[in-house]
Write an enzyme that holds these catalytic residues in place. Structure first.
Site, mmCIF file in Angstrom:
data_model
loop_
_atom_site.group_PDB
_atom_site.id
_atom_site.type_symbol
_atom_site.label_atom_id
_atom_site.label_comp_id
_atom_site.label_asym_id
_atom_site.label_seq_id
_atom_site.Cartn_x
_atom_site.Cartn_y
_atom_site.Cartn_z
ATOM 1 C CB SER A 1 -0.863 0.004 1.264
ATOM 2 O OG SER A 1 -1.262 1.331 1.571
ATOM 3 C CE1 TYR B 1 -3.571 -1.934 5.283
ATOM 4 C CE2 TYR B 1 -2.686 0.227 4.699
ATOM 5 C CZ TYR B 1 -3.372 -0.926 4.351
ATOM 6 O OH TYR B 1 -3.845 -1.070 3.070
HETATM 7 P P1 NAD Z 1 -11.977 -4.015 2.035
HETATM 8 O O1 NAD Z 1 -11.842 -3.673 3.485
HETATM 9 O O2 NAD Z 1 -13.007 -3.344 1.214
HETATM 10 O O3 NAD Z 1 -12.192 -5.592 1.909
HETATM 11 C C1 NAD Z 1 -11.381 -6.455 2.620
HETATM 12 C C2 NAD Z 1 -11.994 -7.827 2.658
HETATM 13 O O4 NAD Z 1 -11.143 -8.635 3.477
HETATM 14 C C3 NAD Z 1 -13.387 -7.854 3.286
HETATM 15 O O5 NAD Z 1 -14.271 -8.610 2.476
HETATM 16 C C4 NAD Z 1 -13.156 -8.523 4.631
HETATM 17 O O6 NAD Z 1 -14.273 -9.301 5.083
HETATM 18 C C5 NAD Z 1 -11.960 -9.409 4.322
HETATM 19 N N1 NAD Z 1 -11.219 -9.804 5.523
HETATM 20 C C6 NAD Z 1 -10.973 -9.064 6.637
HETATM 21 N N2 NAD Z 1 -10.324 -9.799 7.552
HETATM 22 C C7 NAD Z 1 -10.143 -11.022 6.997
HETATM 23 C C8 NAD Z 1 -9.550 -12.221 7.450
HETATM 24 N N3 NAD Z 1 -9.014 -12.302 8.678
HETATM 25 N N4 NAD Z 1 -9.529 -13.294 6.626
HETATM 26 C C9 NAD Z 1 -10.086 -13.220 5.384
HETATM 27 N N5 NAD Z 1 -10.682 -12.112 4.913
HETATM 28 C C10 NAD Z 1 -10.702 -11.027 5.705
HETATM 29 O O7 NAD Z 1 -10.501 -3.849 1.412
HETATM 30 P P2 NAD Z 1 -10.046 -3.140 0.061
HETATM 31 O O8 NAD Z 1 -10.120 -1.671 0.246
HETATM 32 O O9 NAD Z 1 -10.737 -3.771 -1.095
HETATM 33 O O10 NAD Z 1 -8.503 -3.525 0.051
HETATM 34 C C11 NAD Z 1 -8.053 -4.776 -0.450
HETATM 35 C C12 NAD Z 1 -6.543 -4.858 -0.286
HETATM 36 O O11 NAD Z 1 -5.904 -3.731 -0.900
HETATM 37 C C13 NAD Z 1 -6.069 -4.844 1.179
HETATM 38 O O12 NAD Z 1 -4.922 -5.660 1.313
HETATM 39 C C14 NAD Z 1 -5.701 -3.400 1.395
HETATM 40 O O13 NAD Z 1 -4.760 -3.252 2.436
HETATM 41 C C15 NAD Z 1 -5.100 -3.058 0.044
HETATM 42 N N6 NAD Z 1 -5.117 -1.625 -0.232
HETATM 43 C C16 NAD Z 1 -6.288 -0.968 -0.306
HETATM 44 C C17 NAD Z 1 -6.279 0.400 -0.565
HETATM 45 C C18 NAD Z 1 -7.561 1.177 -0.669
HETATM 46 O O14 NAD Z 1 -7.483 2.419 -0.729
HETATM 47 N N7 NAD Z 1 -8.729 0.548 -0.724
HETATM 48 C C19 NAD Z 1 -5.049 1.076 -0.717
HETATM 49 C C20 NAD Z 1 -3.878 0.348 -0.625
HETATM 50 C C21 NAD Z 1 -3.910 -1.005 -0.379
#
Ligand code: NAD
Length: 259
Positions: free
Chosen positions: A153, A166
């Site tokens: 990220s 994080y």
């Molecule tokens: P989100 O929070 O919308 O979705 C995350 C999903 O992970 C959810 O469905 C949740 O139920 C599931 N989850 C949570 N804990 C879990 C566990 N212990 N085991 C299995 N599943 C679990 O996330 P997102 O925004 O779609 O992000 C997805 C990935 O991208 C993550 O790794 C996040 O760190 C990374 N990311 C996101 C952003 C952003 O701005 N959205 C930016 C940089 C990185």
């Protein structure tokens, strides 16, 4: 492998292959699961939200004519990661692509937090990656074929107060990616990482709506990203079109400028 094919489109053909995407009940993971299904892969939608995982699996299978299963999986538990890989192999014969998408952020100043608060962030964002990779790699190495995609990220750079734990987990995922690429590269297995900037997903929606204009100033393209834009990079890295790319972190961040 289709790397000798003269047709570049063959490199993006996932028919007969299986992709397992963690945290795929919503957001970026859901878009990744859908992208693999659209390219012909069988898909495992793994999420701690079992009902959400099943709903996404049913939807993408119907939409793209592939097979998909939803699995309730807590990636922070090693035994659950092993069970996820076993269920994937049982359902589809092999696990060809593992996408360690599950991650948990949560903004909080480090000095206001307690050790117990770190468990979930590290447990999902870092241990989830370690657990699922450790469970999936032996089968890939044995077959001499397979791809793992991890997630960093923009906050790995340490630019975001409130995201210390994080961000540290995401920095660790980059390092882990590089090391693993060297440990398993000789067998033909590739390990890469995507590093998204801010993407509008259910978990960031309220934040993005509140700060959309200010967030735009952090990106050369002057906007936040869409889940599908990260999914496109994930499927490229997983595809045979990326057959000589490993150990890399690909920034999918609209030209993040707040270095
Ligand atoms: P989100 O929070 O919308 O979705 C995350 C999903 O992970 C959810 O469905 C949740 O139920 C599931 N989850 C949570 N804990 C879990 C566990 N212990 N085991 C299995 N599943 C679990 O996330 P997102 O925004 O779609 O992000 C997805 C990935 O991208 C993550 O790794 C996040 O760190 C990374 N990311 C996101 C952003 C952003 O701005 N959205 C930016 C940089 C990185």
């Amino acid at each position: 492998m289709t790397i000798d094919s003269p047709d570049i489109r063959d490199g993006f053909d996932f028919e007969g292959r299986t992709a397992c995407v963690t945290g795929a009940a919503q957001g970026i993971g859901e878009a990744v699961a859908e992208a693999f299904a659209a390219l012909g892969a069988n898909v495992v939608v793994a999420d701690i939200d079992g009902a959400g995982a099943e709903a996404v699996a049913e939807r993408v299978a119907d939409a793209h004519g592939v097979r998909a299963v939803g699995l309730e999986t807590d990636v922070s538990e090693y035994d659950a990661a092993v069970a996820m890989v076993e269920a994937t192999v049982e359902a589809f014969g092999s696990l060809d692509v593992l996408v360690n998408n599950a991650g948990v952020a949560g903004v909080e100043n480090f000095l206001d937090s307690e050790p117990a608060d770190w468990d979930e962030k590290l447990g999902v964002s870092l241990y989830g990656t370690l657990n699922c990779t450790h469970a999936a790699l032996p089968g890939m190495v044995e077959r001499g074929d397979g791809v793992v995609i991890n997630y960093a990220s923009s906050s790995y750079r340490g630019n975001d107060p409130g995201l210390a734990v994080y961000g540290a987990a995401k920095a660790a995922n980059r390092s882990f990616t590089k090391t693993m690429s060297k440990e398993v590269g000789g067998s033909g297995v590739r390990v890469n990482c995507v590093c998204p900037g801010t993407v509008e997903t259910p978990s960031t929606k309220a934040f993005v709506e509140k700060y959309r204009e200010k967030l735009g100033q952090s990106y050369a393209l002057e906007r936040v990203g869409r889940p599908q834009e990260v999914a496109n990079a994930v499927v490229f890295l997983a595809s045979d079109a990326a057959s000589w790319i490993t150990g890399e972190t690909v920034h999918v961040d609209g030209g993040y400028v707040r270095r």
